[in-house]
Design a protein around this motif. Structure first.
Motif, short mmCIF file in Angstrom:
data_model
loop_
_atom_site.label_atom_id
_atom_site.label_comp_id
_atom_site.label_asym_id
_atom_site.label_seq_id
_atom_site.Cartn_x
_atom_site.Cartn_y
_atom_site.Cartn_z
N THR A 106 0.83 -1.20 0.00
CA THR A 106 0.00 0.00 0.00
C THR A 106 0.87 1.26 0.00
N TYR A 107 2.03 1.20 0.65
CA TYR A 107 2.92 2.37 0.68
C TYR A 107 3.40 2.73 -0.72
N ALA A 108 3.54 1.73 -1.56
CA ALA A 108 4.00 1.98 -2.93
C ALA A 108 2.99 2.77 -3.75
N THR A 109 1.72 2.78 -3.31
CA THR A 109 0.68 3.51 -4.06
C THR A 109 0.73 5.00 -3.80
N MET A 110 1.54 5.43 -2.85
CA MET A 110 1.54 6.83 -2.43
C MET A 110 2.03 7.76 -3.53
N HIS A 111 3.14 7.42 -4.17
CA HIS A 111 3.77 8.31 -5.16
C HIS A 111 4.72 7.44 -5.99
N PRO A 112 4.95 7.79 -7.27
CA PRO A 112 5.89 7.01 -8.09
C PRO A 112 7.26 6.82 -7.46
N PHE A 113 7.76 7.83 -6.72
CA PHE A 113 9.04 7.67 -6.05
C PHE A 113 8.98 6.54 -5.02
N GLU A 114 7.87 6.47 -4.28
CA GLU A 114 7.73 5.42 -3.27
C GLU A 114 7.51 4.06 -3.90
N ASP A 115 6.85 4.03 -5.02
CA ASP A 115 6.65 2.76 -5.74
C ASP A 115 8.01 2.20 -6.18
N PHE A 116 8.86 3.08 -6.71
CA PHE A 116 10.19 2.63 -7.13
C PHE A 116 10.98 2.14 -5.93
N ALA A 117 10.99 2.91 -4.83
CA ALA A 117 11.79 2.54 -3.66
C ALA A 117 11.30 1.24 -3.03
N GLU A 118 9.99 1.04 -2.98
CA GLU A 118 9.44 -0.21 -2.46
C GLU A 118 9.84 -1.39 -3.36
N THR A 119 9.77 -1.18 -4.66
CA THR A 119 10.15 -2.24 -5.60
C THR A 119 11.63 -2.55 -5.48
N TRP A 120 12.45 -1.50 -5.37
CA TRP A 120 13.89 -1.68 -5.18
C TRP A 120 14.18 -2.49 -3.91
N ALA A 121 13.49 -2.15 -2.82
CA ALA A 121 13.70 -2.87 -1.57
C ALA A 121 13.37 -4.35 -1.74
N HIS A 122 12.31 -4.65 -2.47
CA HIS A 122 11.94 -6.05 -2.67
C HIS A 122 12.92 -6.75 -3.61
N TYR A 123 13.46 -6.03 -4.54
CA TYR A 123 14.55 -6.59 -5.37
C TYR A 123 15.70 -7.04 -4.49
N LEU A 124 16.08 -6.20 -3.50
CA LEU A 124 17.16 -6.57 -2.59
C LEU A 124 16.73 -7.69 -1.64
N HIS A 125 15.49 -7.63 -1.14
CA HIS A 125 14.99 -8.72 -0.30
C HIS A 125 15.16 -10.06 -1.01
N ILE A 126 14.70 -10.09 -2.24
CA ILE A 126 14.67 -11.35 -3.00
C ILE A 126 16.07 -11.81 -3.36
N ALA A 127 16.88 -10.90 -3.92
CA ALA A 127 18.22 -11.27 -4.36
C ALA A 127 19.07 -11.76 -3.19
N ASP A 128 19.03 -11.04 -2.08
CA ASP A 128 19.86 -11.42 -0.93
C ASP A 128 19.38 -12.72 -0.30
N SER A 129 18.07 -12.89 -0.21
CA SER A 129 17.54 -14.12 0.38
C SER A 129 17.89 -15.34 -0.45
N ILE A 130 17.81 -15.21 -1.76
CA ILE A 130 18.15 -16.35 -2.63
C ILE A 130 19.64 -16.66 -2.54
N GLU A 131 20.48 -15.62 -2.53
CA GLU A 131 21.92 -15.87 -2.41
C GLU A 131 22.25 -16.55 -1.07
#
Length: 341
Positions: A239-264
């Motif tokens: 829901t936080y990602a819906t606030m503004h395009p900047f927040e959508d990017f930052a939330e997506t970036w955070a999940h990119y790191l969540h996923i990449a680091d967890s898999i590694e």
């Protein structure tokens, strides 16, 4: 996060170890080698090139185990901290180590993915205008707003306290809130600022995340007054990602790191047998082929222990497109220390 072993006795080590619990050898983390290495009684380590490294001066203050180039000096991670609690702020100082620990973890994963990290201090080879710095502030002494502006990431150290953080998480109805998550999200703002440049990237970014020129404060006010739009689950990771395009990017970036680091990490400990995130032609394939089944299994393990899900999110097709864009920003170069031992 890699699986580390003691170079003296081969005992398993963990990222924050300053001493091997098996043989008693003092340890330090070498960013250049991406390894935990033994240090002598004076806290020194001599690398293969003959360079002498020293345990960071912040070992006692923040528990930093990283190696610094100068005796009595700070390691790379600690030099990025521009502001810390004052010496008389006992609450802030108590919360400081967890924030620094999260920052060190962030730096390691950015190194692994090949993203350049440049500080702001020109005297240390930094870039005052485009570099990265952290203000780790104590809300005991002032009101602190977590955020990013012009390369400065501000973190409220109160978030290090489990009870406080859980209270905020519940009040905002967030499924997930951690100190490492804050660092990942805020540094996403920094890398969007630095990496999403040029007409082609800007156009694609706007197609996926929306028009970043929208009035930020107005969008915040709208979000907290009206909540997320109906059907947001099909377009956004949170829901936080819906606030503004900047927040959508930052939330997506955070999940990119969540996923990449967890898999590694899972790969390092033998939980998955894939060749690493670089073995997949697209990040989408990594998410659907590895992360979805792995996170499902981890969620079920947590439920077996009566705990909340490790990854309480669903990734719709639109978010996969966004994750693919963020992953495409990773530089095509060798990470720090990849070929060193």
């Amino acid at each position: 996060m890699r699986a580390f072993r003691c170079r003296v006795c081969d005992n398993q080590l963990f990222f924050e170890n300053s001493v091997c619990v098996s043989c008693g050898t003092a340890l330090g983390y070498s960013r250049e080698e991406r390894a935990i290495v033994p240090v002598d009684e004076q806290g020194r380590y001599v690398d293969a090139a003959g360079l002498v490294w020293h345990v960071c001066a912040n070992l006692g203050l923040s528990g930093c185990t990283w190696l610094a180039p100068l005796e009595g000096g700070l390691c790379f991670s600690c030099t990025l901290t521009r502001t810390r609690p004052s010496d008389d702020d006992l609450v802030g100082l108590a919360n400081f180590p967890l924030a620094e620990q999260a920052k060190r973890h962030l730096i390691v994963e950015l190194d692994t993915l090949g993203f350049a990290i440049v500080g702001k201090d020109p005297a240390a080879g930094g870039d005052e205008e485009n570099g990265l710095a952290f203000d780790l502030l104590s809300s005991v002494e002032e009101n602190v707003v977590i955020g990013h502006e012009n390369g400065v990431v501000t973190i409220d150290l109160a978030e290090s306290d489990d009870a406080y953080r859980e209270k905020v998480r519940a009040s905002l109805a967030e499924p997930y809130r951690t100190m490492l998550g804050h660092f990942r999200h805020e540094v996403g703002h920094y890398y969007e600022w630095q990496l999403v440049q040029g007409e082609e990237l800007m156009t694609r970014c706007r197609e996926l995340f929306g028009d970043e020129s929208k009035d930020y404060q107005a969008e915040i006010d709208r979000h907290y007054a009206e909540g997320p739009p109906e059907g947001w689950e099909q377009e956004y990771i949170s829901t936080y990602a819906t606030m503004h395009p900047f927040e959508d990017f930052a939330e997506t970036w955070a999940h990119y790191l969540h996923i990449a680091d967890s898999i590694e990490t899972a790969r390092e400990f033998g939980l998955v047998t894939v060749g690493g995130i670089g073995a997949f032609s697209t990040f989408r394939d990594l998410v659907t082929g590895v992360w979805v089944p792995l996170s499902t299994a981890l969620n079920q393990m947590n439920r077996s222990m009566g705990k909340d899900d490790v990854y309480p999110f669903v990734i719709p097709a639109r978010v996969l497109d966004k994750l693919e864009f963020v992953a495409s920003l990773a530089p095509v170069r060798e990470p720090v220390g990849q070929n060193q031992v």
